[in-house]
Structures are given as structure tokens and as C-alpha cells.
Write an enzyme that holds these catalytic residues in place. Structure first.
Site, PDB file in Angstrom:
ATOM      1  N   TYR A  66      30.328  48.637 -59.484  1.00 24.74           N
ATOM      2  CA  TYR A  66      31.440  49.409 -60.034  1.00 24.74           C
ATOM      3  C   TYR A  66      32.520  48.531 -60.689  1.00 24.74           C
ATOM      4  O   TYR A  66      33.192  48.968 -61.612  1.00 24.74           O
ATOM      5  CB  TYR A  66      32.102  50.231 -58.928  1.00 24.74           C
ATOM      6  CG  TYR A  66      31.222  51.295 -58.334  1.00 24.74           C
ATOM      7  CD1 TYR A  66      31.060  52.513 -58.971  1.00 24.74           C
ATOM      8  CD2 TYR A  66      30.559  51.102 -57.121  1.00 24.74           C
ATOM      9  CE1 TYR A  66      30.253  53.507 -58.431  1.00 24.74           C
ATOM     10  CE2 TYR A  66      29.757  52.080 -56.570  1.00 24.74           C
ATOM     11  CZ  TYR A  66      29.608  53.281 -57.225  1.00 24.74           C
ATOM     12  OH  TYR A  66      28.811  54.264 -56.688  1.00 24.74           O
ATOM     13  N   GLY A  80      22.625  61.185 -54.824  1.00 22.55           N
ATOM     14  CA  GLY A  80      22.695  62.301 -53.882  1.00 22.55           C
ATOM     15  C   GLY A  80      21.353  62.945 -53.647  1.00 22.55           C
ATOM     16  O   GLY A  80      20.344  62.545 -54.222  1.00 22.55           O
ATOM     17  N   ALA A  81      21.377  63.960 -52.788  1.00 25.12           N
ATOM     18  CA  ALA A  81      20.125  64.627 -52.408  1.00 25.12           C
ATOM     19  C   ALA A  81      19.636  65.533 -53.532  1.00 25.12           C
ATOM     20  O   ALA A  81      20.426  66.080 -54.294  1.00 25.12           O
ATOM     21  CB  ALA A  81      20.369  65.466 -51.154  1.00 25.12           C
ATOM     22  N   GLN A  83      16.770  68.835 -54.645  1.00 25.34           N
ATOM     23  CA  GLN A  83      16.157  70.033 -54.039  1.00 25.34           C
ATOM     24  C   GLN A  83      14.788  69.703 -53.472  1.00 25.34           C
ATOM     25  O   GLN A  83      14.007  69.002 -54.102  1.00 25.34           O
ATOM     26  CB  GLN A  83      15.917  71.092 -55.122  1.00 25.34           C
ATOM     27  CG  GLN A  83      17.102  71.897 -55.539  1.00 25.34           C
ATOM     28  CD  GLN A  83      16.774  72.688 -56.806  1.00 25.34           C
ATOM     29  OE1 GLN A  83      16.862  72.166 -57.905  1.00 25.34           O
ATOM     30  NE2 GLN A  83      16.370  73.938 -56.640  1.00 25.34           N
ATOM     31  N   ASP A 124      27.580  72.077 -61.536  1.00 26.60           N
ATOM     32  CA  ASP A 124      28.865  72.674 -61.940  1.00 26.60           C
ATOM     33  C   ASP A 124      29.943  72.371 -60.892  1.00 26.60           C
ATOM     34  O   ASP A 124      31.062  71.982 -61.217  1.00 26.60           O
ATOM     35  CB  ASP A 124      28.711  74.198 -62.102  1.00 26.60           C
ATOM     36  CG  ASP A 124      27.600  74.552 -63.071  1.00 26.60           C
ATOM     37  OD1 ASP A 124      27.749  74.281 -64.263  1.00 26.60           O
ATOM     38  OD2 ASP A 124      26.557  75.075 -62.620  1.00 26.60           O
ATOM     39  N   ALA A 151      16.665  73.567 -73.044  1.00 24.71           N
ATOM     40  CA  ALA A 151      15.414  72.914 -73.466  1.00 24.71           C
ATOM     41  C   ALA A 151      14.222  73.738 -72.979  1.00 24.71           C
ATOM     42  O   ALA A 151      13.227  73.929 -73.701  1.00 24.71           O
ATOM     43  CB  ALA A 151      15.355  71.498 -72.898  1.00 24.71           C
ATOM     44  N   ARG A 152      14.337  74.261 -71.748  1.00 28.94           N
ATOM     45  CA  ARG A 152      13.243  75.093 -71.197  1.00 28.94           C
ATOM     46  C   ARG A 152      13.104  76.385 -72.006  1.00 28.94           C
ATOM     47  O   ARG A 152      11.991  76.866 -72.233  1.00 28.94           O
ATOM     48  CB  ARG A 152      13.503  75.384 -69.717  1.00 28.94           C
ATOM     49  CG  ARG A 152      13.291  74.147 -68.871  1.00 28.94           C
ATOM     50  CD  ARG A 152      13.670  74.307 -67.420  1.00 28.94           C
ATOM     51  NE  ARG A 152      13.396  73.046 -66.720  1.00 28.94           N
ATOM     52  CZ  ARG A 152      13.961  72.651 -65.603  1.00 28.94           C
ATOM     53  NH1 ARG A 152      14.849  73.424 -65.000  1.00 28.94           N
ATOM     54  NH2 ARG A 152      13.645  71.496 -65.061  1.00 28.94           N
ATOM     55  N   HIS A 176      24.261  76.134 -64.004  1.00 27.15           N
ATOM     56  CA  HIS A 176      22.982  75.412 -63.918  1.00 27.15           C
ATOM     57  C   HIS A 176      22.415  75.795 -62.550  1.00 27.15           C
ATOM     58  O   HIS A 176      22.644  75.141 -61.547  1.00 27.15           O
ATOM     59  CB  HIS A 176      23.187  73.900 -64.019  1.00 27.15           C
ATOM     60  CG  HIS A 176      21.937  73.111 -63.722  1.00 27.15           C
ATOM     61  ND1 HIS A 176      20.808  73.199 -64.498  1.00 27.15           N
ATOM     62  CD2 HIS A 176      21.632  72.248 -62.727  1.00 27.15           C
ATOM     63  CE1 HIS A 176      19.867  72.419 -63.990  1.00 27.15           C
ATOM     64  NE2 HIS A 176      20.342  71.827 -62.909  1.00 27.15           N
ATOM     65  N   THR A 226      11.964  67.108 -60.362  1.00 28.80           N
ATOM     66  CA  THR A 226      11.984  67.142 -61.829  1.00 28.80           C
ATOM     67  C   THR A 226      12.770  65.926 -62.301  1.00 28.80           C
ATOM     68  O   THR A 226      13.843  65.660 -61.775  1.00 28.80           O
ATOM     69  CB  THR A 226      12.677  68.414 -62.367  1.00 28.80           C
ATOM     70  OG1 THR A 226      14.077  68.330 -62.129  1.00 28.80           O
ATOM     71  CG2 THR A 226      12.132  69.673 -61.711  1.00 28.80           C
TER      72      THR A 226
HETATM   73  N1  LIG Z   1      21.569  68.489 -63.543  1.00 26.39           N
HETATM   74  C1  LIG Z   1      20.263  68.625 -63.692  1.00 26.39           C
HETATM   75  O1  LIG Z   1      19.804  69.285 -64.642  1.00 26.39           O
HETATM   76  C2  LIG Z   1      19.347  67.977 -62.685  1.00 26.39           C
HETATM   77  C3  LIG Z   1      17.958  67.921 -62.895  1.00 26.39           C
HETATM   78  C4  LIG Z   1      17.151  67.282 -61.933  1.00 26.39           C
HETATM   79  C5  LIG Z   1      17.752  66.746 -60.787  1.00 26.39           C
HETATM   80  N2  LIG Z   1      19.093  66.833 -60.631  1.00 26.39           N
HETATM   81  C6  LIG Z   1      19.783  66.280 -59.458  1.00 26.39           C
HETATM   82  O2  LIG Z   1      19.879  64.868 -59.577  1.00 26.39           O
HETATM   83  C7  LIG Z   1      20.094  64.315 -58.268  1.00 26.39           C
HETATM   84  C8  LIG Z   1      19.164  63.118 -58.064  1.00 26.39           C
HETATM   85  O3  LIG Z   1      17.818  63.556 -57.978  1.00 26.39           O
HETATM   86  P1  LIG Z   1      16.638  62.485 -57.741  1.00 26.39           P
HETATM   87  O4  LIG Z   1      15.368  63.260 -57.810  1.00 26.39           O
HETATM   88  O5  LIG Z   1      16.837  61.288 -58.577  1.00 26.39           O
HETATM   89  O6  LIG Z   1      16.933  62.090 -56.216  1.00 26.39           O
HETATM   90  P2  LIG Z   1      16.442  60.743 -55.473  1.00 26.39           P
HETATM   91  O7  LIG Z   1      16.515  61.026 -54.026  1.00 26.39           O
HETATM   92  O8  LIG Z   1      15.158  60.276 -56.074  1.00 26.39           O
HETATM   93  O9  LIG Z   1      17.560  59.679 -55.883  1.00 26.39           O
HETATM   94  C9  LIG Z   1      18.882  59.726 -55.430  1.00 26.39           C
HETATM   95  C10 LIG Z   1      19.416  58.303 -55.445  1.00 26.39           C
HETATM   96  O10 LIG Z   1      20.819  58.346 -55.118  1.00 26.39           O
HETATM   97  C11 LIG Z   1      21.095  57.206 -54.322  1.00 26.39           C
HETATM   98  N3  LIG Z   1      22.330  57.426 -53.570  1.00 26.39           N
HETATM   99  C12 LIG Z   1      22.551  58.291 -52.533  1.00 26.39           C
HETATM  100  N4  LIG Z   1      23.842  58.186 -52.112  1.00 26.39           N
HETATM  101  C13 LIG Z   1      24.439  57.277 -52.919  1.00 26.39           C
HETATM  102  C14 LIG Z   1      25.752  56.730 -52.995  1.00 26.39           C
HETATM  103  N5  LIG Z   1      26.718  57.123 -52.158  1.00 26.39           N
HETATM  104  N6  LIG Z   1      26.008  55.794 -53.940  1.00 26.39           N
HETATM  105  C15 LIG Z   1      25.053  55.380 -54.798  1.00 26.39           C
HETATM  106  N7  LIG Z   1      23.778  55.841 -54.773  1.00 26.39           N
HETATM  107  C16 LIG Z   1      23.485  56.775 -53.843  1.00 26.39           C
HETATM  108  C17 LIG Z   1      19.874  57.077 -53.417  1.00 26.39           C
HETATM  109  O11 LIG Z   1      19.786  55.779 -52.863  1.00 26.39           O
HETATM  110  C18 LIG Z   1      18.742  57.387 -54.407  1.00 26.39           C
HETATM  111  O12 LIG Z   1      18.267  56.212 -55.043  1.00 26.39           O
HETATM  112  C19 LIG Z   1      19.855  65.478 -57.276  1.00 26.39           C
HETATM  113  O13 LIG Z   1      21.103  66.016 -56.858  1.00 26.39           O
HETATM  114  C20 LIG Z   1      19.099  66.485 -58.128  1.00 26.39           C
HETATM  115  O14 LIG Z   1      19.224  67.805 -57.644  1.00 26.39           O
HETATM  116  C21 LIG Z   1      19.897  67.427 -61.545  1.00 26.39           C
END
Ligand SMILES: NC(=O)c1ccc[n+]([C@@H]2O[C@H](COP(=O)([O-])OP(=O)(O)OC[C@H]3O[C@@H](n4cnc5c(N)ncnc54)[C@H](O)[C@@H]3O)[C@@H](O)[C@H]2O)c1
Length: 308
Positions: A66, A80-81, A83, A124, A151-152, A176, A226
Site C-alpha cells: 500500500y 474478500g470472500a 459466493q 454496491d 456483458a451477459r 449487481h 466466475t
Molecule cells: N463485481 C463482480 O462483478 C464480481 C464478479 C466475480 C466475483 N466478484 C467478487 O470478487 C471477490 C473475489 O473473488 P475471488 O473468486 O477472487 O475470491 P478468492 O477467494 O479467489 O480471492 C480473494 C483474495 O482476497 C485475499 N484477501 C482476503 N482478505 C484480504 C485482505 N484483508 N487484504 C488483502 N487481501 C485479502 C485472499 O487472500 C484471496 O487471495 C468476491 O467477493 C467475489 O464475490 C465480483
């Protein structure tokens, strides 16, 4: 002009690494810096994508932290987590809200003024959280919103009408999430209103809202996550932030009276450029579509209020 960088927080994961890969291959920006709670994984992703980038004209992909973020850099947050099968995006609310607030404070520490693009779900609500936690202007903090649903939608219409998806101008708006809706009244193919396009009849598109909003579940039920679609969406939006001339995307940002909505984050057509994000007023919605926009606002407001 100062060389901008893009930072990806959560880059060890599937979405962050896919975005980094998409940006490296398209040479969207010269330097991509990966940050993760697990720096070793960020480093591993950087090494792997650097191998792929040797076939481009030179993009730096590396792990970082950072402290390197400067004013006007672009920070993509996908930490973050995600689905799991059977979960909605709103189910991720409490676990991801505290991660976002913590990450955003580290991004703006020392009064920095970057652009922040949110991906983490529910996007959101996380964007609302990020605007409040950062203290930045609403034009600098926004989320990918319904750009992926749009896109979908274009993919679905391309298949139904046997045309190239990039000839289709059509949006899904609102949340979303499950309450997203398509705006077919304004959709065009090659400039021709959808309802006038050869082969159109209402039955073909009668279930399109459901088709678009449920695609995420179909993908997660098969491959459990995804990431390629959203990776490309991120690459496109980052490219738009780098250009002075705006591109229109249905991204989500804090509304301040636009479409009669206040103090809520959701997606409406917005201009995205080096001037940040600006929701565009004047997009015509039918009465039914406007009611769906208000319904999305209700759903998101409910989630925001549940965090307070
Ligand atoms: N907005 C959209 O259209 C869209 C589409 C797909 C996924 N997502 C979202 O994207 C997010 C990530 O999905 P993913 O499949 O990559 O998950 P993932 O579990 O593969 O990756 C998450 C990553 O975040 C890291 N992480 C967790 N806490 C952290 C912190 N405090 N600081 C820094 N890094 C941290 C983890 O170490 C991990 O590498 C999810 O919330 C998912 O729902 C959004």
C-alpha cells in the site's frame, strides 16, 4: 504526464489474478502491482503473469504494498470472500464489509487521492462502505456494478439474434445481484431498436432478466467461481479511467439525486474517464423499468442499513 500504476488488492485470488492477466495481455497500463493478505501468493501470481507478459511490448507485473500508492493511481479491490454454491452476493455482506473498510483505510492513509474500483461483493454495498471509509469524492470511488450483467445481456442477445455482441448496445441496471433488470426498451443492434430487428418477437426475450441474473449461479454450480468475465470488465474500465475522453459503462456509484435517488449506490449509465465517474441523467426508462430501479435501491438500502 505522470505514469499511473494500477494496484490490485486481493490479487492472489481468482478475480484479481484474472484482471491482472487481462490487463497485462491487453497492455492496458504499463505497471501492475499485486497486493494480497498472503504476499507470497501475490508474488507467485506476478511471476506467472510476467511470463505471459514477455509476449507483449513490455508490461511490469510485480508484488507490492500500500505504501507505494500515489495520487491518481488506480486501485482495484477484489479482496474478500466469494459466493459458494447456494449463496447470494448479499450473503457475503458482513464478512466482506470489515475487509473493505480495513483495506480502504490502508489505501488512503496519509491523505492519498487515488481512484478506487470495487469488485468485492455485494459490490454496491461495498462501494458505499468504501466511499464512507475513504472520505474521497463520489467521482473517484465506484464499482463494476452491472457491467458484467450487461456483458451477459449482450452475449444472450448475440446468441438469439446471431449477431456480433459488439454491435449490441444494451444495459442491465440496478443492483449487481438478484434484482438487476434489463432495459430492453433502449436496446439497439447496429443502431436498430431491438423490437425492429429482424427475427424479433417478445417470446424470444420474455425471460431475459432471469437469464441474465441467474447466469452467475449456473457458472458457480459448474466451475465454482466466475473470474474471466469480470477480469475483462476490470481491464476495460481501468483503460477508460486512463483516457480523457469518457466511455459509458453501467458502473455503480453513490447517487446524489440522479434518477430521483439519494444516498444509495447502484448502477446507471455513467461516464468513466480520467475525470472519474459521473452518472448520466436522461437515460429513458419505461415506468416498469423505473419501478425495478427503485426496487434495486430498496434492496441495497436494506443491506446498507443492516450494517449500521
Ligand atoms: N463485481 C463482480 O462483478 C464480481 C464478479 C466475480 C466475483 N466478484 C467478487 O470478487 C471477490 C473475489 O473473488 P475471488 O473468486 O477472487 O475470491 P478468492 O477467494 O479467489 O480471492 C480473494 C483474495 O482476497 C485475499 N484477501 C482476503 N482478505 C484480504 C485482505 N484483508 N487484504 C488483502 N487481501 C485479502 C485472499 O487472500 C484471496 O487471495 C468476491 O467477493 C467475489 O464475490 C465480483
Amino acid at each position: 504526464m505522470k505514469k499511473q500504476k494500477v494496484f490490485i488488492v486481493g490479487a492472489g485470488g481468482q478475480v484479481g489474478s484474472s484482471a491482472a492477466y487481462a490487463m497485462a495481455i491487453k497492455q492496458t497500463i504499463q505497471e501492475i502491482v499485486l497486493i494480497d493478505l498472503h504476499p507470497d501468493i501475490a508474488n507467485g501470481q506476478a511471476m506467472d503473469i510476467t511470463d505471459a507478459a514477455t509476449f507483449t511490448n513490455g508490461v511490469i507485473v510485480r508484488a507490492g504494498d500500500y505504501s507505494e500508492i500515489a495520487d491518481d493511481d488506480i486501485v482495484v479491490i477484489c479482496s474478500g470472500a466469494a459466493q459458494k454454491p447456494g449463496q447470494t452476493r448479499l450473503d457475503l455482506l458482513s464478512v466482506n464489509a470489515s475487509i473493505i473498510s480495513d483495506v480502504v483505510k490502508q489505501i488512503v492513509a496519509g491523505g492519498k487521492n487515488p481512484y478506487i474500483l470495487l469488485i468485492t461483493n455485494p459490490v454496491d454495498v461495498m462501494t458505499y462502505e468504501a466511499v464512507k471509509a475513504s472520505g474521497l469524492s463520489r467521482n473517484r470511488v465506484f464499482g463494476t456494478g452491472t457491467t458484467l450483467e450487461s456483458a451477459r445481456l449482450r452475449a444472450a442477445l448475440a446468441e438469439k439474434f446471431k449477431v456480433s455482441a459488439n454491435q449490441i448496445n444494451a444495459y442491465a441496471l440496478g443492483e449487481h445481484g438478484d434484482s438487476t433488470f434489463t432495459v430492453l426498451s433502449q436496446a439497439t443492434i447496429g443502431g436498430i431498436p431491438l423490437a425492429n430487428f429482424p427475427g424479433y418477437n417478445y417470446d424470444i426475450v420474455a425471460n431475459i432478466d432471469k437469464e441474465v441474473s441467474e447466469k452467475v449461479y449456473k457458472i458457480i454450480n459448474t466451475k465454482r467461481a466466475t473470474f474471466y468475465g469480470i477480469g475483462q470488465v476490470i481491464s476495460e474500465i481501468v483503460a477508460a479511467i486512463l483516457r480523457p475522453v469518457p466511455t459509458i459503462y453501467p458502473v455503480c456509484s453513490l447517487l446524489d439525486g440522479e434518477y430521483g435517488l439519494q444516498d444509495v449506490v447502484l448502477s446507471v449509465p455513467s461516464s468513466v474517464s480520467s475525470d472519474g465517474v459521473h452518472p448520466i441523467e436522461g437515460y429513458r426508462l419505461s415506468q416498469g423499468e423505473y419501478a425495478k430501479l427503485q426496487n434495486s435501491a430498496r434492496v441495497i438500502r436494506g443491506a446498507i442499513n443492516s450494517m449500521k
